[in-house]
Design a protein around this motif. Structure first.
Motif, mmCIF file in Angstrom:
data_model
loop_
_atom_site.group_PDB
_atom_site.id
_atom_site.type_symbol
_atom_site.label_atom_id
_atom_site.label_comp_id
_atom_site.label_asym_id
_atom_site.label_seq_id
_atom_site.Cartn_x
_atom_site.Cartn_y
_atom_site.Cartn_z
ATOM 1 N N GLN A 100 -7.369 -1.598 -1.769
ATOM 2 C CA GLN A 100 -6.748 -2.407 -0.720
ATOM 3 C C GLN A 100 -5.251 -2.604 -0.963
ATOM 4 O OE1 GLN A 100 -9.054 -5.999 -0.308
ATOM 5 N NE2 GLN A 100 -10.667 -4.928 0.800
ATOM 6 N N THR A 101 -4.598 -1.482 -1.310
ATOM 7 C CA THR A 101 -3.165 -1.520 -1.530
ATOM 8 C C THR A 101 -2.502 -0.504 -0.623
ATOM 9 O OG1 THR A 101 -3.298 0.136 -3.284
ATOM 10 C CG2 THR A 101 -3.416 -2.177 -3.952
ATOM 11 N N GLY A 102 -1.223 -0.634 -0.481
ATOM 12 C CA GLY A 102 -0.452 0.337 0.259
ATOM 13 C C GLY A 102 0.579 -0.327 1.144
ATOM 14 N N ARG A 103 1.772 0.249 1.120
ATOM 15 C CA ARG A 103 2.851 -0.280 1.935
ATOM 16 C C ARG A 103 3.712 0.870 2.437
ATOM 17 N NH1 ARG A 103 2.314 -5.495 1.689
ATOM 18 N NH2 ARG A 103 4.217 -6.245 2.642
ATOM 19 N N VAL A 104 4.334 0.646 3.595
ATOM 20 C CA VAL A 104 5.279 1.602 4.160
ATOM 21 C C VAL A 104 6.551 0.868 4.521
ATOM 22 C CG1 VAL A 104 3.515 3.177 5.039
ATOM 23 C CG2 VAL A 104 4.345 1.332 6.502
ATOM 24 N N ALA A 105 7.652 1.625 4.571
ATOM 25 C CA ALA A 105 8.940 1.038 4.936
ATOM 26 C C ALA A 105 9.250 1.384 6.387
ATOM 27 C CB ALA A 105 10.034 1.574 4.025
ATOM 28 N N VAL A 106 9.511 0.348 7.176
ATOM 29 C CA VAL A 106 9.881 0.524 8.578
ATOM 30 C C VAL A 106 11.178 -0.227 8.813
ATOM 31 C CG1 VAL A 106 9.177 0.219 10.973
ATOM 32 C CG2 VAL A 106 7.432 0.601 9.211
ATOM 33 N N ASP A 107 12.243 0.527 9.031
ATOM 34 C CA ASP A 107 13.560 -0.066 9.275
ATOM 35 C C ASP A 107 13.942 -1.097 8.217
ATOM 36 O OD1 ASP A 107 13.838 1.471 11.569
ATOM 37 O OD2 ASP A 107 12.984 -0.085 12.864
ATOM 38 N N GLY A 108 13.669 -0.781 6.958
ATOM 39 C CA GLY A 108 14.027 -1.670 5.868
ATOM 40 C C GLY A 108 13.027 -2.768 5.581
ATOM 41 N N ASP A 109 12.012 -2.911 6.427
ATOM 42 C CA ASP A 109 10.969 -3.910 6.195
ATOM 43 C C ASP A 109 9.761 -3.236 5.565
ATOM 44 O OD1 ASP A 109 12.403 -6.033 7.346
ATOM 45 O OD2 ASP A 109 11.712 -5.481 9.355
ATOM 46 N N SER A 110 9.065 -3.973 4.707
ATOM 47 C CA SER A 110 7.870 -3.457 4.051
ATOM 48 C C SER A 110 6.638 -3.987 4.778
ATOM 49 C CB SER A 110 7.846 -3.909 2.591
ATOM 50 O OG SER A 110 6.695 -3.406 1.949
ATOM 51 N N TRP A 111 5.774 -3.065 5.216
ATOM 52 C CA TRP A 111 4.551 -3.424 5.935
ATOM 53 C C TRP A 111 3.339 -2.984 5.139
ATOM 54 C CZ3 TRP A 111 3.974 -4.893 11.323
ATOM 55 C CH2 TRP A 111 5.179 -5.124 11.987
ATOM 56 N N LYS A 112 2.295 -3.804 5.129
ATOM 57 C CA LYS A 112 1.014 -3.400 4.541
ATOM 58 C C LYS A 112 0.454 -2.296 5.423
ATOM 59 C CE LYS A 112 -3.448 -5.217 3.005
ATOM 60 N NZ LYS A 112 -3.605 -4.199 2.027
ATOM 61 N N ALA A 113 -0.128 -1.274 4.783
ATOM 62 C CA ALA A 113 -0.624 -0.131 5.545
ATOM 63 C C ALA A 113 -1.982 0.316 5.032
ATOM 64 C CB ALA A 113 0.367 1.025 5.460
ATOM 65 N N VAL A 114 -2.787 0.833 5.943
ATOM 66 C CA VAL A 114 -4.082 1.433 5.588
ATOM 67 C C VAL A 114 -4.135 2.821 6.216
ATOM 68 C CG1 VAL A 114 -5.305 -0.770 5.390
ATOM 69 C CG2 VAL A 114 -5.231 0.393 7.588
ATOM 70 N N SER A 115 -4.923 3.676 5.588
ATOM 71 C CA SER A 115 -5.075 5.041 6.091
ATOM 72 C C SER A 115 -6.071 5.060 7.240
ATOM 73 C CB SER A 115 -5.567 5.939 4.956
ATOM 74 O OG SER A 115 -5.886 7.209 5.455
ATOM 75 N N ALA A 116 -5.789 5.846 8.267
ATOM 76 C CA ALA A 116 -6.673 5.931 9.430
ATOM 77 C C ALA A 116 -8.032 6.503 9.060
ATOM 78 C CB ALA A 116 -6.032 6.786 10.519
ATOM 79 N N ASP A 117 -8.063 7.428 8.110
ATOM 80 C CA ASP A 117 -9.340 8.053 7.729
ATOM 81 C C ASP A 117 -9.856 7.578 6.380
ATOM 82 O OD1 ASP A 117 -7.541 9.272 6.055
ATOM 83 O OD2 ASP A 117 -7.900 11.314 6.790
ATOM 84 N N GLY A 118 -9.193 6.593 5.780
ATOM 85 C CA GLY A 118 -9.653 6.035 4.513
ATOM 86 C C GLY A 118 -9.221 6.829 3.284
ATOM 87 N N SER A 119 -8.419 7.858 3.485
ATOM 88 C CA SER A 119 -7.986 8.685 2.354
ATOM 89 C C SER A 119 -6.842 8.010 1.599
ATOM 90 C CB SER A 119 -7.549 10.058 2.855
ATOM 91 O OG SER A 119 -6.418 9.927 3.699
ATOM 92 N N ILE A 120 -6.601 8.518 0.400
ATOM 93 C CA ILE A 120 -5.492 8.023 -0.419
ATOM 94 C C ILE A 120 -4.236 8.792 -0.005
ATOM 95 C CG2 ILE A 120 -4.555 7.887 -2.751
ATOM 96 C CD1 ILE A 120 -7.449 7.592 -3.743
ATOM 97 N N ILE A 121 -3.160 8.057 0.244
ATOM 98 C CA ILE A 121 -1.879 8.663 0.607
ATOM 99 C C ILE A 121 -0.870 8.254 -0.464
ATOM 100 C CG2 ILE A 121 -0.079 8.862 2.343
ATOM 101 C CD1 ILE A 121 -2.154 8.028 4.447
ATOM 102 N N GLU A 122 -0.283 9.249 -1.101
ATOM 103 C CA GLU A 122 0.616 9.016 -2.234
ATOM 104 C C GLU A 122 1.961 8.446 -1.808
ATOM 105 O OE1 GLU A 122 -0.253 9.281 -5.430
ATOM 106 O OE2 GLU A 122 -2.251 9.928 -4.805
ATOM 107 N N GLN A 123 2.567 7.711 -2.741
ATOM 108 C CA GLN A 123 3.894 7.158 -2.538
ATOM 109 C C GLN A 123 4.877 8.302 -2.294
ATOM 110 O OE1 GLN A 123 5.176 4.694 -5.774
ATOM 111 N NE2 GLN A 123 7.240 4.440 -4.971
ATOM 112 N N GLY A 124 5.793 8.104 -1.374
ATOM 113 C CA GLY A 124 6.783 9.122 -1.046
ATOM 114 C C GLY A 124 6.386 10.003 0.120
ATOM 115 N N SER A 125 5.114 9.968 0.520
ATOM 116 C CA SER A 125 4.662 10.776 1.654
ATOM 117 C C SER A 125 5.225 10.210 2.951
ATOM 118 C CB SER A 125 3.138 10.769 1.746
ATOM 119 O OG SER A 125 2.560 11.267 0.569
#
Length: 140
Positions: A100-125
């Motif tokens: 239950q971790t994961g974050r993405v950057a949107v216009d300088g803001d950090s948002w909690k994120a989840v994968s649409a298919d439940g897969s692991i998405i690496e940092q930097g992707s």
């Protein structure tokens, strides 16, 4: 009073109601009433009038209303958080559904994120935002 006048009065009344509701639903019945008035004017009986009213109203719902809705929503501008859907963003913290971790950057803001298919998405992707539920983004 002739049925032609009644149908035209109904069409006008429905048109006025449409002005106050602006749903483009009632206007379809108004168009149907105009069709029924035309049939009435040429002397066809009440069954034909109702039949034409129903058919023309259904045709208006099928063809006129979608066209009007497209015209109405043509200039719709997405604002605030809805404007980020469809954007490509960078993963700043690995997205892992089990942890239950994961974050993405949107216009300088950090948002909690989840994968649409439940897969692991690496940092930097780089991922695409497909949905937003409150403050959690769904990405793929």
């Amino acid at each position: 009073m002739s049925t032609t006048v009644l149908w035209l009065a109904a069409a006008i009344l429905l048109g006025i109601v449409e002005i106050f509701t602006a749903t483009f639903g009632i206007i379809c019945f108004s168009v149907g009433a105009v069709g029924a008035a035309a049939v009435s004017y040429f002397g066809l009986d009440v069954m034909w009038q109702w039949g034409i009213f129903i058919v023309v109203s259904l045709l208006a719902f099928a063809f006129v209303r979608p066209m009007l809705m497209r015209l109405l929503n043509k200039n719709e501008i997405k604002t605030n958080a809805d404007a980020i859907i469809g954007r490509k963003v960078k993963v700043t913290e690995t997205i892992d559904a089990s942890a239950q971790t994961g974050r993405v950057a949107v216009d300088g803001d950090s948002w909690k994120a989840v994968s649409a298919d439940g897969s692991i998405i690496e940092q930097g992707s780089v991922v695409e935002i497909v949905n937003r539920d409150s403050i959690v983004l769904t990405v793929k």
